[in-house]
Design a protein around this motif. Structure first.
Motif, PDB file in Angstrom:
ATOM      1  N   ASN A   1      21.407 -10.001 -20.281  1.00 21.40           N
ATOM      2  CA  ASN A   1      21.206 -10.295 -18.872  1.00 21.40           C
ATOM      3  C   ASN A   1      21.216 -11.804 -18.711  1.00 21.40           C
ATOM      4  OD1 ASN A   1      20.899  -7.570 -18.023  1.00 21.40           O
ATOM      5  ND2 ASN A   1      18.822  -7.581 -18.842  1.00 21.40           N
TER       6      ASN A   1
ATOM      7  N   ARG B   1      19.407 -13.759 -16.863  1.00 20.36           N
ATOM      8  CA  ARG B   1      18.194 -14.132 -16.104  1.00 20.36           C
ATOM      9  C   ARG B   1      16.981 -13.707 -16.911  1.00 20.36           C
ATOM     10  NH1 ARG B   1      16.794  -9.067 -15.608  1.00 20.36           N
ATOM     11  NH2 ARG B   1      18.452  -7.535 -15.517  1.00 20.36           N
TER      12      ARG B   1
ATOM     13  N   GLY C   1      13.753 -11.320 -17.610  1.00 21.77           N
ATOM     14  CA  GLY C   1      13.552  -9.879 -17.419  1.00 21.77           C
ATOM     15  C   GLY C   1      12.419  -9.613 -16.451  1.00 21.77           C
ATOM     16  N   ASP C   2      12.442  -8.454 -15.843  1.00 18.80           N
ATOM     17  CA  ASP C   2      11.356  -8.003 -14.977  1.00 18.80           C
ATOM     18  C   ASP C   2      11.012  -6.585 -15.426  1.00 18.80           C
ATOM     19  OD1 ASP C   2       9.631  -7.235 -12.994  1.00 18.80           O
ATOM     20  OD2 ASP C   2      10.822  -8.083 -11.363  1.00 18.80           O
TER      21      ASP C   2
ATOM     22  N   GLY D   1      13.504   0.169 -13.372  1.00 20.28           N
ATOM     23  CA  GLY D   1      13.633  -1.259 -13.681  1.00 20.28           C
ATOM     24  C   GLY D   1      12.704  -1.675 -14.809  1.00 20.28           C
TER      25      GLY D   1
HETATM   26  N1  GLY Z   1      13.260  -5.049 -17.678  1.00 19.17           N
HETATM   27  C1  GLY Z   1      14.664  -4.951 -17.788  1.00 19.17           C
HETATM   28  C2  GLY Z   1      15.413  -5.997 -17.078  1.00 19.17           C
HETATM   29  O1  GLY Z   1      14.878  -6.952 -16.549  1.00 19.17           O
HETATM   30  O2  GLY Z   1      16.625  -5.888 -17.052  1.00 19.17           O
END
Ligand code: GLY
Ligand code: AMP
Length: 423
Positions: free
Chosen positions: A286, A288, A290-291, A228
């Motif tokens: 995406n 949203r 990011g994480d 991730g």
């Molecule tokens: N760090 C990649 C994601 O949030 O999709």
């Protein structure tokens, strides 16, 4: 000032960073999370709702005086949670399901990009396995095979050889990514450094946030399986003004194209870019934040996040409501041994308070859980994101790693080269 009660959905480091920023707003009323994690539950109460259920979230919010629902992860967005919340007349941060298809279907995103004339990898999509395999053979070289739907950050096979590509096609069609793989996108392989650009939008105005660079592979030197995200820094010094302006235009054109198609995109749009020698090209969108990108972008941002999110929903966003620090931010993810494969949970974590007391350090919780005595244990693959801000990049990096040294749990695994290339 009117206070706004908030329900935040999600349980990752991203959501802890969102919650912390929301809690600092003078407008923040009661804060609730579903499901939350060990760190989030120090700042907010737990709400007994299934975050992926549109009716559950909408009904509970209506019954509990919620004035803003903030959706962290993609699954509730694609499931239509934002639609259900808005249908009750409750403001929501995050796109409706039709707009969340920018993440929920790679084929849909590609079609929007084509209409908006946005640079991205050439591609073909397939629902027929034999046709897909024939195309991969015809390409006869490197390519990228992607399951069309949501596959929790997996579902992308970067294939150097025809055989690797064929193996990827087989995985998709044989159900390794569930329904996500019933349609498969085969893309040209792009080369260059990657850069993420998050943008807030109300469907008309697009406000780009700071650039950031994630480190997706599990081990040092970009080795090992995709995860991730194992660490990140912001801003990205390698990005030229011209590249930034191209990326910003891409975000604006996509939001405008969706609007022209009758789709209001309201929330955070995440553009993943490859900085190729022919300019930035889109790898993915995406729907949203990011994480772990959020864990370096938000600490550098000066804004009343409750006000900003309400503006995104109401359609009166403007760029003046957000200011930036000149500081640099580096975040290192501490993961459980074995991640992104199988790992053990329930390991006692020590040193979070000591690390948090160091200058410029914030420790965001991801996979953590407090026991009855309030002691924090591991409860996931990515456990903590240790973020440092400092006036120079080198200092931010040193601070982040010094803080990582203070924190301990059995099986602690992390990359030691986050940001090394940017230095
Ligand atoms: N760090 C990649 C994601 O949030 O999709
Ligand atoms: P995605 O989830 O689509 O961002 O893909 C995950 C990762 O796969 C990206 O961060 C890139 O490192 C890599 N990737 C995706 N698409 C391509 C492409 N067309 N060329 C090269 N690498 C890619």
């Amino acid at each position: 000032m009117d206070k706004t009660n908030i329900l935040l959905l999600g349980a990752g480091g991203r959501e802890h960073a969102l919650l912390k920023k929301l809690s600092e707003s003078p407008r923040a009323g009661k804060l609730y999370v579903a499901p939350g994690n060990g760190g989030m539950l120090q700042l907010a109460q737990s709400a007994p709702v299934n975050p992926d259920s549109p009716t559950d979230v909408a009904d509970w919010s209506a019954a509990n005086g919620i004035g803003l629902v903030v959706i962290g992860p993609e699954a509730p967005l694609v499931a239509g949670v934002a639609d259900a919340v808005r249908a009750k007349g409750i403001p929501c941060f995050g796109p409706n399901a039709n707009a969340a298809r920018m993440e929920g279907s790679k084929e849909f995103a590609k079609q929007v990009m084509a209409r908006a004339n946005v640079p991205t990898a050439a591609y073909k999509s397939f629902t027929d396995r034999a046709a897909c395999e024939a195309y991969v053979r015809e390409l006869d070289g490197p390519c990228v095979v992607k399951a069309d739907g949501l596959a929790a950050g997996k579902g992308v096979i970067v294939a150097q050889t025809t055989q690797e590509a064929l193996d990827g096609v087989a995985q998709c069609f044989e159900g390794a990514f569930g329904d996500a793989g019933s349609m498969v996108v085969v893309e040209e392989m792009l080369e260059g450094p990657e850069c993420s650009l998050l943008a807030l939008t109300d469907g008309k105005t697009v406000v780009p946030l700071a650039t950031s660079q994630d480190h997706k592979r599990a081990y040092d030197g970009d080795k090992g399986p995709n995860t991730g995200g194992m660490g990140v820094y912001s801003p990205v010094p390698a990005v030229s003004d011209e590249e930034l302006s191209t990326m910003t235009q891409v975000m604006e054109r996509v939001v405008a194209q969706l609007a022209a198609d009758g789709i209001t995109y309201s929330g955070c749009l995440y553009g993943g870019f490859m900085l190729t020698k022919d300019g930035p090209k889109v790898l993915e969108f995406n729907a949203r934040f990011g994480d772990p990108e959020t864990q370096v972008v938000l600490p550098r941002m000066h804004a009343d996040l409750v006000d900003v999110f309400l503006r995104c929903d109401a359609g009166n966003l403007n760029a003046n409501v957000i200011q930036w620090d000149d500081d640099w931010a580096v975040s290192v993810v501490l993961a459980s041994a074995g991640y992104p494969g199988s790992y053990e949970s329930g390991k006692r974590i020590t040193g979070i308070e000591k690390a948090s007391a160091m200058p410029g350090i914030t420790v965001y919780h991801a996979g953590t859980k407090a026991d009855e005595a309030g002691v924090i244990h591991t409860a996931g693959g990515r456990v903590l994101a240790v973020t440092a801000v400092a006036p120079t990049f080198a200092e931010a990096r040193e601070r982040a790693y010094a803080a990582c040294d203070c924190i301990d749990f059995e099986g602690k695994q992390y990359r030691t080269d986050i940001g090394a290339r940017a230095l």
